[in-house]
Design a protein around this motif. Structure first.
Motif, PDB file in Angstrom:
ATOM      1  N   LYS A 199       0.837  -1.205   0.000  1.00 17.94           N
ATOM      2  CA  LYS A 199       0.000   0.000   0.000  1.00 17.94           C
ATOM      3  C   LYS A 199       0.872   1.254   0.000  1.00 17.94           C
ATOM      4  N   LEU A 250      -3.353  12.058   3.011  1.00 16.62           N
ATOM      5  CA  LEU A 250      -3.749  11.065   2.023  1.00 16.62           C
ATOM      6  C   LEU A 250      -5.238  11.168   1.715  1.00 16.62           C
ATOM      7  N   LEU A 291      -2.988   6.072  -6.247  1.00 19.14           N
ATOM      8  CA  LEU A 291      -4.407   6.327  -6.014  1.00 19.14           C
ATOM      9  C   LEU A 291      -4.981   7.269  -7.062  1.00 19.14           C
ATOM     10  N   CYS A 296       5.563  11.535  -4.202  1.00 20.79           N
ATOM     11  CA  CYS A 296       4.720  11.186  -5.339  1.00 20.79           C
ATOM     12  C   CYS A 296       5.264  11.824  -6.597  1.00 20.79           C
ATOM     13  N   THR A 335       2.700   6.951   6.493  1.00 22.27           N
ATOM     14  CA  THR A 335       2.023   7.944   5.655  1.00 22.27           C
ATOM     15  C   THR A 335       1.199   8.892   6.515  1.00 22.27           C
ATOM     16  N   CYS A 357       0.478   4.058  -2.807  1.00 21.17           N
ATOM     17  CA  CYS A 357      -0.003   5.400  -2.459  1.00 21.17           C
ATOM     18  C   CYS A 357       1.091   6.460  -2.483  1.00 21.17           C
ATOM     19  N   VAL A 374      -7.029  11.976  -1.881  1.00 22.70           N
ATOM     20  CA  VAL A 374      -8.057  11.138  -2.485  1.00 22.70           C
ATOM     21  C   VAL A 374      -9.253  11.987  -2.919  1.00 22.70           C
ATOM     22  N   CYS A 433      -7.011   1.416   1.835  1.00 25.80           N
ATOM     23  CA  CYS A 433      -5.909   2.372   1.946  1.00 25.80           C
ATOM     24  C   CYS A 433      -6.231   3.495   2.931  1.00 25.80           C
TER      25      CYS A 433
END
Length: 245
Positions: free
Chosen positions: A100, A149, A110, A210, A144, A104, A153, A137
């Protein structure tokens, strides 16, 4: 475990450079990649955590995400690959912290997952697997910042995907339940995620940032190198694919 997962993924890794320069006149053929991801899903389904660990070592979540990214602008190729890729992500990442984290944080997966759900709202199994993975997630990704997060999303357009799923699949109890739970989970999430600009001098611009959005989802201490990523001590697997899609 290692030799079996390696034998499945070796031809899959070769698929990427062969299709990296695909065009509308010569679109990618995702058959080989889709078959490989389907086999991995079956292996994880039958062998459980051991195969999830093997998938981490050869970076299967990254392969699935990069395949979706590469095929996203080719309607037919994406429609062919997405059900297998998202099912594989669900099998390899579900309740597996390191996978995960790879999905992520390391590969910004994601965002790619939500885009695929938006492109194929009519495919019931794809929606079920995708929404189930997002929900898992949001419960916990070790290493994280979960608040950040959740905001990411929401920024990806997940609420629109949930509304569409509820309308299109209102007779499917599992999808309705998942979508409703996710809406409840995300209803109080704040506004847009703040940008994170990597400080290359401090060594922060690494694979834990990311790649496409430059949000750092790690806790501040980990971003400064004070915390370890949630991976076990194993023999190093293949390096990241290194493909810009």
């Amino acid at each position: 475990r290692d030799s079996l997962m390696g034998s499945v993924t070796t031809p899959m890794r070769l698929w990427f450079p062969r299709n990296a320069k695909a065009t509308k006149e010569s679109p990618p053929d995702p058959t080989l990649l889709a078959r490989g991801l389907a086999v991995i899903s079956l292996l994880v389904d039958s062998e459980g955590t051991a195969m999830q660990d093997g998938a981490q070592e050869v970076r299967v979540p990254e392969m699935a995400v990069k395949g979706l990214e590469l095929c996203a602008k080719f309607t037919d190729a994406h429609a062919q690959l997405a059900p297998y890729a998202i099912r594989c992500l669900m099998h390899t990442c579900y309740r597996h912290g390191a996978n995960k984290y790879m999905l992520c944080v390391e590969v910004d997966g994601l965002r790619t997952l939500v885009r695929s759900l938006a492109l194929l709202p009519q495919v019931m199994d794809l929606q079920l697997n995708g929404l189930g993975l997002i929900y898992d997630c949001l419960q916990d990704v070790p290493g994280t910042q979960m608040k950040l997060l959740r905001r990411l999303v929401v920024d990806c357009g997940t609420m629109d995907v949930l509304d569409t799923a509820l309308k299109r699949h209102k007779g499917v109890e599992t999808i309705v339940q998942l979508a409703s739970q996710l809406k409840e989970e995300l209803k109080n999430v704040g506004g847009s995620v703040e940008r994170y600009e990597p400080d290359t001098a401090a060594g922060l611009a690494n694979d834990s940032t990311c790649g496409s959005c430059n949000f750092d989802l790690r806790p501040p201490a980990q971003a400064q190198g004070q915390l370890r990523e949630p991976t076990r001590q194993r023999r190093p697997g293949p390096p990241p694919l290194g493909i810009d899609t």
